[in-house]
Design a protein around this motif. Sequence first.
Motif, mmCIF file in Angstrom:
data_model
loop_
_atom_site.group_PDB
_atom_site.id
_atom_site.type_symbol
_atom_site.label_atom_id
_atom_site.label_comp_id
_atom_site.label_asym_id
_atom_site.label_seq_id
_atom_site.Cartn_x
_atom_site.Cartn_y
_atom_site.Cartn_z
ATOM 1 N N LEU A 367 0.829 -1.201 0.000
ATOM 2 C CA LEU A 367 0.000 0.000 0.000
ATOM 3 C C LEU A 367 0.869 1.259 0.000
ATOM 4 C CD1 LEU A 367 -2.860 1.191 0.151
ATOM 5 C CD2 LEU A 367 -2.681 1.101 2.649
ATOM 6 N N ALA A 368 1.941 1.224 0.782
ATOM 7 C CA ALA A 368 2.836 2.378 0.837
ATOM 8 C C ALA A 368 3.473 2.657 -0.512
ATOM 9 C CB ALA A 368 3.911 2.157 1.899
ATOM 10 N N VAL A 369 3.901 1.609 -1.214
ATOM 11 C CA VAL A 369 4.558 1.777 -2.508
ATOM 12 C C VAL A 369 3.596 2.358 -3.536
ATOM 13 C CG1 VAL A 369 5.584 0.554 -4.467
ATOM 14 C CG2 VAL A 369 6.325 0.022 -2.140
ATOM 15 N N ILE A 370 2.413 1.790 -3.650
ATOM 16 C CA ILE A 370 1.503 2.232 -4.710
ATOM 17 C C ILE A 370 0.938 3.620 -4.400
ATOM 18 C CG2 ILE A 370 -0.588 1.128 -3.765
ATOM 19 C CD1 ILE A 370 -1.269 0.391 -6.699
ATOM 20 N N ARG A 371 0.735 3.944 -3.124
ATOM 21 C CA ARG A 371 0.279 5.296 -2.784
ATOM 22 C C ARG A 371 1.374 6.326 -3.078
ATOM 23 N NH1 ARG A 371 -0.877 7.228 1.633
ATOM 24 N NH2 ARG A 371 -2.834 8.329 1.240
ATOM 25 N N ARG A 372 2.619 5.979 -2.763
ATOM 26 C CA ARG A 372 3.724 6.907 -3.026
ATOM 27 C C ARG A 372 3.864 7.181 -4.514
ATOM 28 N NH1 ARG A 372 8.478 5.441 -4.464
ATOM 29 N NH2 ARG A 372 8.388 3.394 -3.458
ATOM 30 N N VAL A 373 3.735 6.137 -5.327
ATOM 31 C CA VAL A 373 3.817 6.315 -6.775
ATOM 32 C C VAL A 373 2.686 7.223 -7.257
ATOM 33 C CG1 VAL A 373 3.609 5.122 -8.991
ATOM 34 C CG2 VAL A 373 5.043 4.160 -7.201
ATOM 35 N N ALA A 374 1.487 7.020 -6.733
ATOM 36 C CA ALA A 374 0.346 7.870 -7.119
ATOM 37 C C ALA A 374 0.571 9.314 -6.689
ATOM 38 C CB ALA A 374 -0.938 7.317 -6.503
ATOM 39 N N MET A 375 1.070 9.494 -5.488
ATOM 40 C CA MET A 375 1.301 10.860 -4.988
ATOM 41 C C MET A 375 2.432 11.562 -5.738
ATOM 42 S SD MET A 375 0.692 10.664 -0.850
ATOM 43 C CE MET A 375 1.747 9.248 -0.555
ATOM 44 N N SER A 376 3.260 10.780 -6.433
ATOM 45 C CA SER A 376 4.359 11.366 -7.215
ATOM 46 C C SER A 376 3.906 11.839 -8.588
ATOM 47 C CB SER A 376 5.487 10.338 -7.361
ATOM 48 O OG SER A 376 6.001 9.965 -6.101
ATOM 49 N N GLY A 377 2.630 11.702 -8.876
ATOM 50 C CA GLY A 377 2.094 12.195 -10.140
ATOM 51 C C GLY A 377 1.937 11.147 -11.220
ATOM 52 N N VAL A 378 2.240 9.892 -10.925
ATOM 53 C CA VAL A 378 2.059 8.817 -11.896
ATOM 54 C C VAL A 378 0.563 8.497 -12.013
ATOM 55 C CG1 VAL A 378 2.531 6.371 -12.362
ATOM 56 C CG2 VAL A 378 4.351 7.860 -11.477
ATOM 57 N N ASP A 379 0.124 8.196 -13.225
ATOM 58 C CA ASP A 379 -1.275 7.851 -13.496
ATOM 59 C C ASP A 379 -1.559 6.440 -12.977
ATOM 60 O OD1 ASP A 379 -3.817 7.434 -14.523
ATOM 61 O OD2 ASP A 379 -3.083 6.998 -16.547
ATOM 62 N N VAL A 380 -2.044 6.345 -11.742
ATOM 63 C CA VAL A 380 -2.343 5.050 -11.121
ATOM 64 C C VAL A 380 -3.837 4.788 -11.222
ATOM 65 C CG1 VAL A 380 -2.341 3.707 -8.990
ATOM 66 C CG2 VAL A 380 -0.387 5.178 -9.537
ATOM 67 N N ARG A 381 -4.187 3.656 -11.839
ATOM 68 C CA ARG A 381 -5.587 3.254 -11.965
ATOM 69 C C ARG A 381 -5.722 1.806 -11.518
ATOM 70 N NH1 ARG A 381 -7.364 5.483 -18.001
ATOM 71 N NH2 ARG A 381 -5.897 7.250 -18.085
ATOM 72 N N VAL A 382 -6.752 1.531 -10.739
ATOM 73 C CA VAL A 382 -6.980 0.179 -10.222
ATOM 74 C C VAL A 382 -8.432 -0.203 -10.467
ATOM 75 C CG1 VAL A 382 -6.917 -1.337 -8.212
ATOM 76 C CG2 VAL A 382 -5.230 0.514 -8.426
ATOM 77 N N ILE A 383 -8.633 -1.383 -11.065
ATOM 78 C CA ILE A 383 -9.976 -1.914 -11.301
ATOM 79 C C ILE A 383 -10.231 -3.048 -10.324
ATOM 80 C CG2 ILE A 383 -11.544 -2.985 -12.955
ATOM 81 C CD1 ILE A 383 -9.784 -1.854 -15.195
ATOM 82 N N ILE A 384 -11.330 -2.944 -9.565
ATOM 83 C CA ILE A 384 -11.759 -4.004 -8.664
ATOM 84 C C ILE A 384 -13.210 -4.347 -8.990
ATOM 85 C CG2 ILE A 384 -10.148 -3.351 -6.834
ATOM 86 C CD1 ILE A 384 -12.436 -1.931 -5.412
#
Length: 504
Positions: A367-384
């Motif tokens: 969770l820490a890794v993917i949130r940090r990447v998102a907060m860095s401006g990377v386009d993070v999209r997750v489908i559930i």
Amino acid sequence: MRKLIQFLFIAVVLLLVEFVLINYATLLFLLTSIIIQLCGIIIAIRLLLFDQRNTSSKVAWMAVIFILPVLGTISYFVFGRNPATRKFSTAQVMEKAKLINAIHAIPNNTNEKLPRLSKRIAHLTSIEPIKGNKIEILTNGEETFPVLLDALRKAENHIHIQYYIFKTDAISTEIRDILVEKAKSGVEVRFMFDGLGSSKLSKSFLAPLKEAGVSIHAFDPITSPWIVRTANLRNHRKIVVIDGQIGFTGGLNIGEEYRSNTPDFRVWRDTHIKITGQAVIELQESFLNDWIYMENQAGAADKFISDSGLKQYFSPVDMGEEWAQVIYGGPYDKEKWVRDSMLDLIDSAKESVWIVSPYFVPDEESLAVIRRVAMSGVDVRVIIPGKGDRGISFHGSNAYVKTMIEAGAQMYAYADDSFVHAKAMLVDGTRAAIGTANFDVRSFRLNHELMVFLYDESEAMHHLKRDFKKDFEDSRLFTMKDMENKPLLTRVKEVLSSLLSPIL
């Protein structure tokens, strides 16, 4: 006379039990409660001082044990013991080492210019990327099963087949009958299924396979209280290897629901992958590693690592120019190879990270890794899923939606009349991972899993990108307003599921 004596003995025992319960029930209840509470305290002390698992898992187990002492303590002894304490036989340890050493001694293409990320993952896992493959993405059961059935029918030397769930319905019977036919024609067939996930496979269903000479193993079956400790440590891999040249893996098990023949969902959305070429060696390695573990006898690896065995099982020919890196791991490994490789892939992102997973219940590090990447401006999209197949996992996944949105990620719910079961990641449109692992604690820490990492801007990568775009169109974007308007009962379910997520 013998039956009469047995009947009288049982009657006497029942009368004694009844006498004890009538006269000492209160005392027994008190003693049982004290013993259970003491067991809970001992477990809590052990978790705090001596257990090496992550903090959230410890807290979750302690909460369950103290809130529900009886159920929690029993559940811990069945499901909660640390897999790192599992003891293996000498044969299992020695034969695995022989297999791995022999396979890794096979000359490969490491002199080629390796994709940058693959070097990091190879350094992490000791599994090298391999060039010389043709990669095909198979979308849903409609694409997967016809290709799989055709490949099975064309097998000439051997078929190795492994699934977490193998049912007894129409598609399952069709595949079984092909295996029977091929075994009778002289093809070696080895069939392995998870002992819990496929526990409903009956002797009558398996009988034609055995009669045809198919070798069969149930992986860690739950057949006695002595081995019930493996009940929560399941083999979630789906692998088919044909003639050492063609391999399949991905999200689909064997059953009619995987081709959308189910009343529960309009569409069963899934992703599978077909590999033809050199990387099939690594799928073969994973399968045989599990196979000799279940054989559990000296010499189990010899047939596969002799000169003739290496030629038969580990000599695929080049079929393309694409790279593939097959990473597999499980609860008994010292490190979490599959999870950490997936996190390396996420951490390499410069522009985008797209993830689809039926269960999104990350551990603290993920969770820490993917949130940090998102907060860095990377386009993070997750489908559930918009509609779940299991309540606690569905609510557990939704519990993480708000924190992901707050980090800047876009969270999508797939169509609420269908179910998304695909396990795939696409990073920057040029690197991907597809396989059996969900983005959740169970896949990261408790299951035996496998993921295939891809590094080429190939047709397979474009196919995966098209699938993601279509899935975004078929999904609904969560908003912060959705989070604010959640009913109280839904929030309670999500909080409880989130608390239990480390032990789901």
